[in-house]
Write a protein that holds these residues in place. Structure first.
Motif, PDB file in Angstrom:
ATOM      1  N   LEU A 149       0.873  -1.178   0.000  1.00 28.33           N
ATOM      2  CA  LEU A 149       0.000   0.000   0.000  1.00 28.33           C
ATOM      3  C   LEU A 149       0.906   1.222   0.000  1.00 28.33           C
ATOM      4  CD1 LEU A 149      -2.645   1.654   0.479  1.00 28.33           C
ATOM      5  CD2 LEU A 149      -2.276   1.270   2.934  1.00 28.33           C
ATOM      6  N   ALA A 150       0.654   2.153  -0.914  1.00 29.75           N
ATOM      7  CA  ALA A 150       1.497   3.344  -1.016  1.00 29.75           C
ATOM      8  C   ALA A 150       0.645   4.592  -1.228  1.00 29.75           C
ATOM      9  CB  ALA A 150       2.486   3.196  -2.163  1.00 29.75           C
ATOM     10  N   LYS A 151       1.117   5.703  -0.688  1.00 32.02           N
ATOM     11  CA  LYS A 151       0.442   6.983  -0.864  1.00 32.02           C
ATOM     12  C   LYS A 151       0.877   7.594  -2.181  1.00 32.02           C
ATOM     13  CE  LYS A 151      -0.416  11.399   1.463  1.00 32.02           C
ATOM     14  NZ  LYS A 151      -0.093  12.230   2.657  1.00 32.02           N
ATOM     15  N   GLY A 152      -0.104   8.091  -2.957  1.00 29.80           N
ATOM     16  CA  GLY A 152       0.163   8.600  -4.306  1.00 29.80           C
ATOM     17  C   GLY A 152      -0.548   7.711  -5.304  1.00 29.80           C
ATOM     18  N   ALA A 153      -0.781   8.209  -6.518  1.00 34.41           N
ATOM     19  CA  ALA A 153      -1.560   7.430  -7.483  1.00 34.41           C
ATOM     20  C   ALA A 153      -1.290   7.903  -8.898  1.00 34.41           C
ATOM     21  CB  ALA A 153      -3.054   7.556  -7.172  1.00 34.41           C
ATOM     22  N   VAL A 154      -1.864   7.168  -9.861  1.00 33.59           N
ATOM     23  CA  VAL A 154      -1.809   7.565 -11.260  1.00 33.59           C
ATOM     24  C   VAL A 154      -2.531   8.901 -11.415  1.00 33.59           C
ATOM     25  CG1 VAL A 154      -2.506   6.966 -13.616  1.00 33.59           C
ATOM     26  CG2 VAL A 154      -1.731   5.173 -12.036  1.00 33.59           C
ATOM     27  N   GLU A 155      -1.921   9.828 -12.130  1.00 36.72           N
ATOM     28  CA  GLU A 155      -2.500  11.159 -12.274  1.00 36.72           C
ATOM     29  C   GLU A 155      -3.875  11.104 -12.931  1.00 36.72           C
ATOM     30  OE1 GLU A 155       0.138  13.738 -14.310  1.00 36.72           O
ATOM     31  OE2 GLU A 155       1.730  13.598 -12.814  1.00 36.72           O
ATOM     32  N   LEU A 156      -4.744  12.030 -12.508  1.00 35.80           N
ATOM     33  CA  LEU A 156      -6.064  12.132 -13.128  1.00 35.80           C
ATOM     34  C   LEU A 156      -5.933  12.536 -14.583  1.00 35.80           C
ATOM     35  CD1 LEU A 156      -8.095  13.963 -10.335  1.00 35.80           C
ATOM     36  CD2 LEU A 156      -8.499  11.649 -11.169  1.00 35.80           C
ATOM     37  N   TYR A 157      -6.810  11.996 -15.397  1.00 28.95           N
ATOM     38  CA  TYR A 157      -6.807  12.352 -16.810  1.00 28.95           C
ATOM     39  C   TYR A 157      -7.245  13.791 -16.996  1.00 28.95           C
ATOM     40  CZ  TYR A 157      -8.325  12.615 -21.668  1.00 28.95           C
ATOM     41  OH  TYR A 157      -8.504  12.999 -22.966  1.00 28.95           O
ATOM     42  N   ASP A 158      -6.506  14.519 -17.797  1.00 33.35           N
ATOM     43  CA  ASP A 158      -6.828  15.915 -18.088  1.00 33.35           C
ATOM     44  C   ASP A 158      -6.707  16.115 -19.589  1.00 33.35           C
ATOM     45  OD1 ASP A 158      -7.111  18.619 -18.340  1.00 33.35           O
ATOM     46  OD2 ASP A 158      -5.457  19.165 -17.010  1.00 33.35           O
ATOM     47  N   ARG A 159      -7.843  16.394 -20.251  1.00 33.87           N
ATOM     48  CA  ARG A 159      -7.796  16.491 -21.705  1.00 33.87           C
ATOM     49  C   ARG A 159      -7.003  17.717 -22.175  1.00 33.87           C
ATOM     50  NH1 ARG A 159     -11.915  15.350 -24.375  1.00 33.87           N
ATOM     51  NH2 ARG A 159     -13.249  14.529 -22.748  1.00 33.87           N
ATOM     52  N   ASN A 160      -6.759  18.673 -21.272  1.00 26.18           N
ATOM     53  CA  ASN A 160      -5.956  19.842 -21.630  1.00 26.18           C
ATOM     54  C   ASN A 160      -4.479  19.664 -21.274  1.00 26.18           C
ATOM     55  OD1 ASN A 160      -8.240  21.337 -22.518  1.00 26.18           O
ATOM     56  ND2 ASN A 160      -8.773  21.736 -20.382  1.00 26.18           N
ATOM     57  N   MET A 161      -4.153  18.482 -20.798  1.00 24.67           N
ATOM     58  CA  MET A 161      -2.796  18.190 -20.376  1.00 24.67           C
ATOM     59  C   MET A 161      -1.819  18.286 -21.538  1.00 24.67           C
ATOM     60  SD  MET A 161      -1.937  14.613 -18.649  1.00 24.67           S
ATOM     61  CE  MET A 161      -0.589  14.537 -17.557  1.00 24.67           C
ATOM     62  N   GLN A 162      -0.605  18.734 -21.272  1.00 24.54           N
ATOM     63  CA  GLN A 162       0.402  18.825 -22.332  1.00 24.54           C
ATOM     64  C   GLN A 162       0.717  17.435 -22.858  1.00 24.54           C
ATOM     65  OE1 GLN A 162       3.770  20.801 -20.656  1.00 24.54           O
ATOM     66  NE2 GLN A 162       2.912  22.823 -20.986  1.00 24.54           N
ATOM     67  N   SER A 163       1.081  17.356 -24.119  1.00 28.11           N
ATOM     68  CA  SER A 163       1.372  16.073 -24.741  1.00 28.11           C
ATOM     69  C   SER A 163       2.729  15.522 -24.307  1.00 28.11           C
ATOM     70  CB  SER A 163       1.344  16.214 -26.269  1.00 28.11           C
ATOM     71  OG  SER A 163       2.314  17.169 -26.692  1.00 28.11           O
ATOM     72  N   MET A 164       3.512  16.297 -23.582  1.00 22.88           N
ATOM     73  CA  MET A 164       4.825  15.847 -23.141  1.00 22.88           C
ATOM     74  C   MET A 164       4.685  14.665 -22.188  1.00 22.88           C
ATOM     75  SD  MET A 164       7.820  18.066 -21.236  1.00 22.88           S
ATOM     76  CE  MET A 164       8.060  19.145 -22.640  1.00 22.88           C
ATOM     77  N   THR A 165       5.467  13.617 -22.418  1.00 20.82           N
ATOM     78  CA  THR A 165       5.407  12.433 -21.559  1.00 20.82           C
ATOM     79  C   THR A 165       6.135  12.699 -20.241  1.00 20.82           C
ATOM     80  OG1 THR A 165       7.458  11.468 -22.393  1.00 20.82           O
ATOM     81  CG2 THR A 165       5.434  10.964 -23.607  1.00 20.82           C
ATOM     82  N   ALA A 166       5.923  11.777 -19.277  1.00 20.66           N
ATOM     83  CA  ALA A 166       6.571  11.923 -17.975  1.00 20.66           C
ATOM     84  C   ALA A 166       8.088  11.886 -18.113  1.00 20.66           C
ATOM     85  CB  ALA A 166       6.090  10.817 -17.043  1.00 20.66           C
ATOM     86  N   VAL A 167       8.590  11.034 -19.012  1.00 20.62           N
ATOM     87  CA  VAL A 167      10.033  10.940 -19.230  1.00 20.62           C
ATOM     88  C   VAL A 167      10.558  12.232 -19.832  1.00 20.62           C
ATOM     89  CG1 VAL A 167      11.870   9.699 -20.421  1.00 20.62           C
ATOM     90  CG2 VAL A 167       9.919   8.437 -19.486  1.00 20.62           C
ATOM     91  N   GLU A 168       9.875  12.742 -20.846  1.00 19.80           N
ATOM     92  CA  GLU A 168      10.289  13.996 -21.484  1.00 19.80           C
ATOM     93  C   GLU A 168      10.292  15.152 -20.500  1.00 19.80           C
ATOM     94  OE1 GLU A 168       8.779  13.417 -26.092  1.00 19.80           O
ATOM     95  OE2 GLU A 168       7.334  13.955 -24.555  1.00 19.80           O
ATOM     96  N   LYS A 169       9.242  15.215 -19.684  1.00 22.29           N
ATOM     97  CA  LYS A 169       9.128  16.299 -18.720  1.00 22.29           C
ATOM     98  C   LYS A 169      10.243  16.229 -17.680  1.00 22.29           C
ATOM     99  CE  LYS A 169       5.815  18.494 -15.581  1.00 22.29           C
ATOM    100  NZ  LYS A 169       4.465  18.414 -14.971  1.00 22.29           N
TER     101      LYS A 169
END
Length: 404
Positions: free
Chosen positions: A268-288
Motif C-alpha cells: 500500500l502506497a500513498k500517491g496514485a496515477v494522475e487524473l486524466y486531463d484532456r488539456n494536459m500537455q502532450s509531453m510524456t513523464a520521461v520527457e518532462k
C-alpha cells in the motif's frame, strides 16, 4: 537347308535372350519404381508429420496470443510513500501472518512450490495491521499484490478471493462488500474461469473477461480522489471515473477452501496515477523529467527479491524510456541501479550492477541502440531518503536514467 536351320536357331536364341533381358530390365524398372514410391511415401509421411507439428505450434502460439489479452494502457505508477508492505518472506510457515489482523475465518502462512504466501480460508477476512484507528487510506493511493491462478485445477464452485475497499471507519467488523459499506470490491476467480467481476458505490456492479496462465499474477489498483483503475500484469482492465472514497481495505475469501486461495507481495502506497486531463500537455513523464532535471527517476521497475530478474509489471515503465530513446535517437543514458542499505555492500553493489544491465538488455530488446546505454550499479552509496524508515528505503530502491 542346313544353313537355314542354323539361322532359325540363332534367331530363336536371340529372341529368347532379348526376352530374358527385357524381363530383367523391367524387373529393375519395377524395383526402382517401388523404391521411388517408398521414398515418396516416406517424404509425404515426413511432410505430413512436420505439417502436424507446425500446425500444433501454430495453435499453441494462437493460444499464447490469447493469454493475456492486449491492454489499452500500461500507465500504472506506484505511490511514492510506502504505508504498508509484506512480501511474506520473513513469516513462519504454519503461523498466522504477523503483519495482518483477522476479523473472521482463518489465514495461515504456507509455501506454494517453495514460495511463501498467505492462504485465506474458512470465510476468512484479513486486513493490514495499521496503527492509526479508523480511516487510513488517503485521497490518492495504490494497492498491489500477487495472487495465484490455477487454470488446471479442478473447478470447485465459486473459487474466489476478493479485494475489498470499505467506506466505514469501524475496522473490527467485516464490511458488506457489495452494499453501502463497500467503495469497491474486486472479485477474482482463481481457477477454471476467466470471468472477473466488481462492485462499487454501494452495490453497482460490472464484469470483464481476462484469461490467465497458471501461476502468480500481479494486480495493481490506483485511486485518485475519485478515479479508480485496476491493472492485471500491467494491463489496465478496470477504469471507473467516479468511485466513493475508500477508508480501509482487506482480503475476503468466502466458503471453506483448502490449498486454493493465496496472496503475497502486498504493498500500500500513498500517491496514485494522475487524473486524466484532456488539456494536459502532450509531453510524456520521461520527457518532462529530463527537460526539468536531466534525468528520469522511477521506483516502478521491480525485481524478484535478491535477484536481477525483472517482474512483468516493470516492462511498461521501461517501455516509456524506450519510446523516448526511439523518438530521440541521439540521446545517451547512464542507467543507474540504486538499493537501500539492507544487506552488505558486497551483495548490494554487484546486484545493483546486474539489475542495471538487465534494464539495458530490456531497452535493447525494445529497439534502443545499445551504444547509447551504459549500466552502472550504485548500490546503497547515494541515498535520497532516510534508510532508517521503510518509506525512506522504498525511495532509495530506485532506477535513474541520467542523460549524458
Amino acid at each position: 537347308m542346313k544353313t537355314r536351320s542354323i539361322l532359325m536357331a540363332l534367331a530363336m536364341l536371340f529372341a529368347l535372350n532379348t526376352d530374358v533381358c527385357a524381363q530383367g530390365w523391367l524387373g529393375k524398372l519395377k524395383d526402382k519404381a517401388v523404391e521411388k514410391a517408398k521414398e515418396t511415401i516416406g517424404k509425404k509421411d515426413k511432410t505430413e508429420s512436420e505439417e502436424a507439428v507446425a500446425e500444433e505450434e501454430k495453435t499453441d502460439a494462437v493460444e499464447q496470443d490469447k493469454n493475456p489479452q492486449a491492454a489499452t494502457t500500461s500507465d500504472f505508477k506506484r505511490g511514492s510513500v510506502i504505508m504498508f508492505e509484506d512480501d511474506v518472506t520473513a513469516e513462519q510457515v504454519g503461523e498466522f501472518p504477523s503483519k495482518w489482523d483477522l476479523l473472521q475465518g482463518a489465514a495461515e502462512t504456507k509455501t506454494l512450490d517453495g514460495i511463501k504466501a498467505i492462504e485465506v480460508t474458512e470465510n476468512g477476512f484479513i486486513t493490514p495491521l495499521i496503527k492509526e484507528e479508523g480511516a487510513y487510506l488517503p485521497e490518492e493511493f495504490t494497492i498491489e499484490y500477487d495472487f495465484y491462478y490455477w487454470k488446471q485445477k479442478e473447478d470447485i464452485g465459486l473459487n474466489e478471493i476478493m479485494l475489498v475497499l470499505a467506506t466505514t471507519t469501524d475496522r473490527s467488523t467485516v464490511p458488506a462488500y457489495n452494499g453501502e459499506e463497500g467503495a469497491f470490491t474486486l472479485q477474482h476467480r482463481v481457477c477454471d474461469d476467466s470471468d472477473h467481476s466488481y462492485y462499487y458505490n454501494g452495490g453497482k456492479d460490472g464484469g470483464f473477461s481476462y484469461s490467465f496462465k497458471q501461476g502468480w499474477h500481479h494486480v495493481a489498483l490506483s485511486f485518485n480522489k475519485r478515479a479508480l483503475k485496476v491493472y492485471f500484469d500491467g494491463n489496465r482492465v478496470v477504469n471507473l471515473p467516479r468511485v466513493n472514497q475508500p477508508t480501509w481495505f482487506g482480503f475476503y475469501v468466502g466458503f471453506d477452501y483448502r490449498d486454493l486461495t493465496f496472496i503475497r507481495n502486498v504493498v500500500l502506497a500513498k500517491g496514485a496515477v494522475e487524473l486524466y486531463d484532456r488539456n494536459m500537455q502532450s509531453m510524456t513523464a520521461v520527457e518532462k523529467a529530463i527537460a526539468e532535471t536531466g534525468k528520469f527517476v522511477t521506483n516502478n521497475i521491480l525485481f524478484d527479491t535478491g535477484k536481477a530478474t525483472l517482474k512483468p509489471e516493470s516492462l511498461g515503465e521501461i517501455q516509456k524510456v524506450a519510446d523516448y530513446m526511439k523518438k530521440n535517437p541521439s540521446a545517451r543514458f547512464e542507467v543507474q541501479g540504486h538499493t537501500d542499505n539492507q544487506g552488505s555492500d558486497k551483495i548490494n553493489d554487484p546486484l545493483s550492477q546486474q539489475r542495471a544491465e538487465t534494464i539495458v538488455k530490456a531497452l535493447v530488446s525494445m529497439g534502443c541502440d545499445e551504444f547509447n546505454l551504459r549500466a552502472v550499479g550504485k548500490g546503497s552509496h547515494e541515498p535520497v531518503a532516510d534508510n532508517g524508515t521503510e518509506a525512506g528505503r522504498a525511495q532509495n530502491r530506485r532506477v535513474e536514467f541520467v542523460k549524458k
